[in-house]
Design a protein around this motif. Structure first.
Motif, PDB file in Angstrom:
ATOM      1  N   VAL A  47       0.840  -1.207   0.000  1.00 41.36           N
ATOM      2  CA  VAL A  47       0.000   0.000   0.000  1.00 41.36           C
ATOM      3  C   VAL A  47       0.870   1.251   0.000  1.00 41.36           C
ATOM      4  CG1 VAL A  47      -1.605   1.356   1.414  1.00 41.36           C
ATOM      5  CG2 VAL A  47      -2.018  -1.071   1.045  1.00 41.36           C
ATOM      6  N   TRP A  48       1.935   1.250   0.810  1.00 41.32           N
ATOM      7  CA  TRP A  48       2.818   2.422   0.891  1.00 41.32           C
ATOM      8  C   TRP A  48       3.521   2.684  -0.442  1.00 41.32           C
ATOM      9  CZ3 TRP A  48       8.036   3.501   0.455  1.00 41.32           C
ATOM     10  CH2 TRP A  48       8.429   4.760   0.945  1.00 41.32           C
ATOM     11  N   ILE A  49       4.047   1.615  -1.051  1.00 40.02           N
ATOM     12  CA  ILE A  49       4.742   1.778  -2.338  1.00 40.02           C
ATOM     13  C   ILE A  49       3.770   2.226  -3.418  1.00 40.02           C
ATOM     14  CG2 ILE A  49       5.956   0.531  -4.178  1.00 40.02           C
ATOM     15  CD1 ILE A  49       7.337  -1.083  -1.949  1.00 40.02           C
ATOM     16  N   THR A  50       2.582   1.653  -3.436  1.00 37.08           N
ATOM     17  CA  THR A  50       1.585   2.053  -4.440  1.00 37.08           C
ATOM     18  C   THR A  50       1.181   3.509  -4.251  1.00 37.08           C
ATOM     19  OG1 THR A  50       0.782  -0.230  -4.554  1.00 37.08           O
ATOM     20  CG2 THR A  50      -0.674   1.481  -5.413  1.00 37.08           C
ATOM     21  N   ARG A  51       1.048   3.943  -3.022  1.00 34.89           N
ATOM     22  CA  ARG A  51       0.680   5.334  -2.745  1.00 34.89           C
ATOM     23  C   ARG A  51       1.750   6.305  -3.233  1.00 34.89           C
ATOM     24  NH1 ARG A  51       0.349   5.649   2.937  1.00 34.89           N
ATOM     25  NH2 ARG A  51      -1.560   4.444   2.756  1.00 34.89           N
ATOM     26  N   HIS A  52       3.014   5.916  -3.164  1.00 36.29           N
ATOM     27  CA  HIS A  52       4.125   6.787  -3.558  1.00 36.29           C
ATOM     28  C   HIS A  52       4.692   6.435  -4.941  1.00 36.29           C
ATOM     29  CE1 HIS A  52       3.966   7.148   0.851  1.00 36.29           C
ATOM     30  NE2 HIS A  52       4.288   8.399   0.610  1.00 36.29           N
ATOM     31  N   ARG A  53       3.925   5.735  -5.752  1.00 37.91           N
ATOM     32  CA  ARG A  53       4.424   5.257  -7.040  1.00 37.91           C
ATOM     33  C   ARG A  53       4.810   6.388  -7.978  1.00 37.91           C
ATOM     34  NH1 ARG A  53       0.738   4.602 -11.380  1.00 37.91           N
ATOM     35  NH2 ARG A  53      -1.242   5.654 -10.955  1.00 37.91           N
ATOM     36  N   ARG A  54       4.118   7.519  -7.921  1.00 40.42           N
ATOM     37  CA  ARG A  54       4.456   8.641  -8.798  1.00 40.42           C
ATOM     38  C   ARG A  54       5.860   9.175  -8.486  1.00 40.42           C
ATOM     39  NH1 ARG A  54       0.373  10.408 -11.889  1.00 40.42           N
ATOM     40  NH2 ARG A  54      -1.710   9.653 -11.380  1.00 40.42           N
ATOM     41  N   LEU A  55       6.176   9.303  -7.220  1.00 44.70           N
ATOM     42  CA  LEU A  55       7.501   9.775  -6.826  1.00 44.70           C
ATOM     43  C   LEU A  55       8.586   8.820  -7.317  1.00 44.70           C
ATOM     44  CD1 LEU A  55       9.398  11.648  -5.221  1.00 44.70           C
ATOM     45  CD2 LEU A  55       8.929  10.211  -3.219  1.00 44.70           C
ATOM     46  N   PHE A  56       8.393   7.507  -7.081  1.00 43.46           N
ATOM     47  CA  PHE A  56       9.389   6.521  -7.513  1.00 43.46           C
ATOM     48  C   PHE A  56       9.547   6.523  -9.030  1.00 43.46           C
ATOM     49  CE2 PHE A  56       7.915   4.239  -3.509  1.00 43.46           C
ATOM     50  CZ  PHE A  56       8.989   4.679  -2.765  1.00 43.46           C
ATOM     51  N   THR A  57       8.435   6.713  -9.746  1.00 41.96           N
ATOM     52  CA  THR A  57       8.483   6.701 -11.212  1.00 41.96           C
ATOM     53  C   THR A  57       9.235   7.919 -11.742  1.00 41.96           C
ATOM     54  OG1 THR A  57       6.390   5.491 -11.272  1.00 41.96           O
ATOM     55  CG2 THR A  57       7.074   6.582 -13.295  1.00 41.96           C
ATOM     56  N   VAL A  58       8.978   9.086 -11.170  1.00 38.16           N
ATOM     57  CA  VAL A  58       9.673  10.298 -11.606  1.00 38.16           C
ATOM     58  C   VAL A  58      11.174  10.182 -11.319  1.00 38.16           C
ATOM     59  CG1 VAL A  58       9.925  12.776 -11.178  1.00 38.16           C
ATOM     60  CG2 VAL A  58       7.655  11.791 -11.463  1.00 38.16           C
ATOM     61  N   ILE A  59      11.531   9.663 -10.156  1.00 41.88           N
ATOM     62  CA  ILE A  59      12.952   9.476  -9.826  1.00 41.88           C
ATOM     63  C   ILE A  59      13.600   8.517 -10.825  1.00 41.88           C
ATOM     64  CG2 ILE A  59      14.550   8.483  -8.136  1.00 41.88           C
ATOM     65  CD1 ILE A  59      12.644   9.559  -5.941  1.00 41.88           C
TER      66      ILE A  59
END
Length: 200
Positions: A47-59
């Motif tokens: 859930v945490w990774i899915t919630r922050h997926r946009r940040l990880f993708t941009v990085i």
């Protein structure tokens, strides 16, 4: 035989670091399988990774740009990381092709958070409007993430053996240490998002 021994000793740190990364990768996989058996903690991480997926993708998308930009400079009179070899027209063409691969990686990575990463756009023949299979993005994405992650330690070790200047150049121009893990998290978030969208 002496040359073989000398060559083995010269590349021993790189070979050992690759082996270490394979072992660590295997341990991560084993821990992930064990963790998934206890659904509670694994679900919270997912859930945490899915919630922050946009940040990880941009990085992850931005992490491939230093390499792509450096190779693109081979077309200019001031090539970065090309040295005198970049003056050769064939080498310049090679730099352009390698750079285009980096830009393609940038665009495809951003697709993990764009609508066309979930539904084929209108310009795709026969597939327009259909959902993009999750595996079509996840399998190549996680494969590239694994290759980049496993390449990180040997690159850093090689740079360190050449001195601090070379280490900094390698760490900035070939940021596999950031690119690989962030791409893996971006793909994980994409899969989690698609799974939740399917059950919504």
């Amino acid at each position: 035989m002496d040359r073989l021994g000398a060559g083995a000793l010269r590349y021993a740190p790189t070979l050992l670091s690759s082996l270490l990364f394979l072992i660590v990768g295997g341990l991560w996989l084993w821990i992930a399988v064990i963790a998934c058996r206890s659904v509670g903690p694994a679900l919270r991480v997912d859930v945490w990774i899915t919630r922050h997926r946009r940040l990880f993708t941009v990085i992850a998308a931005l992490a491939c740009l230093p390499y792509a930009l450096a190779r693109l400079t081979w077309l200019s009179p001031w090539p970065i990381l090309g040295g005198e070899a970049a003056a050769d027209p064939a080498t310049r063409l090679q730099g352009l092709l390698i750079s285009s691969g980096g830009w393609l990686g940038f665009v495809l990575t951003l697709g993990l958070i764009r609508p066309w990463g979930e539904t084929f756009p209108r310009w795709v023949p026969r597939l327009a409007g259909r959902p993009v299979p999750v595996a079509a993005a996840a399998v190549p994405g996680i494969s590239v993430a694994a290759m980049l992650s496993f390449a990180a330690a040997p690159l850093i070790i090689h740079g360190a053996t050449e001195g601090i200047d070379e280490l900094l150049i390698v760490a900035v121009a070939f940021p596999c240490w950031l690119w690989g893990p962030s791409l893996a998290l971006a793909v994980w978030g994409y899969v989690g998002h698609r799974r939740r969208a399917a059950y919504a």
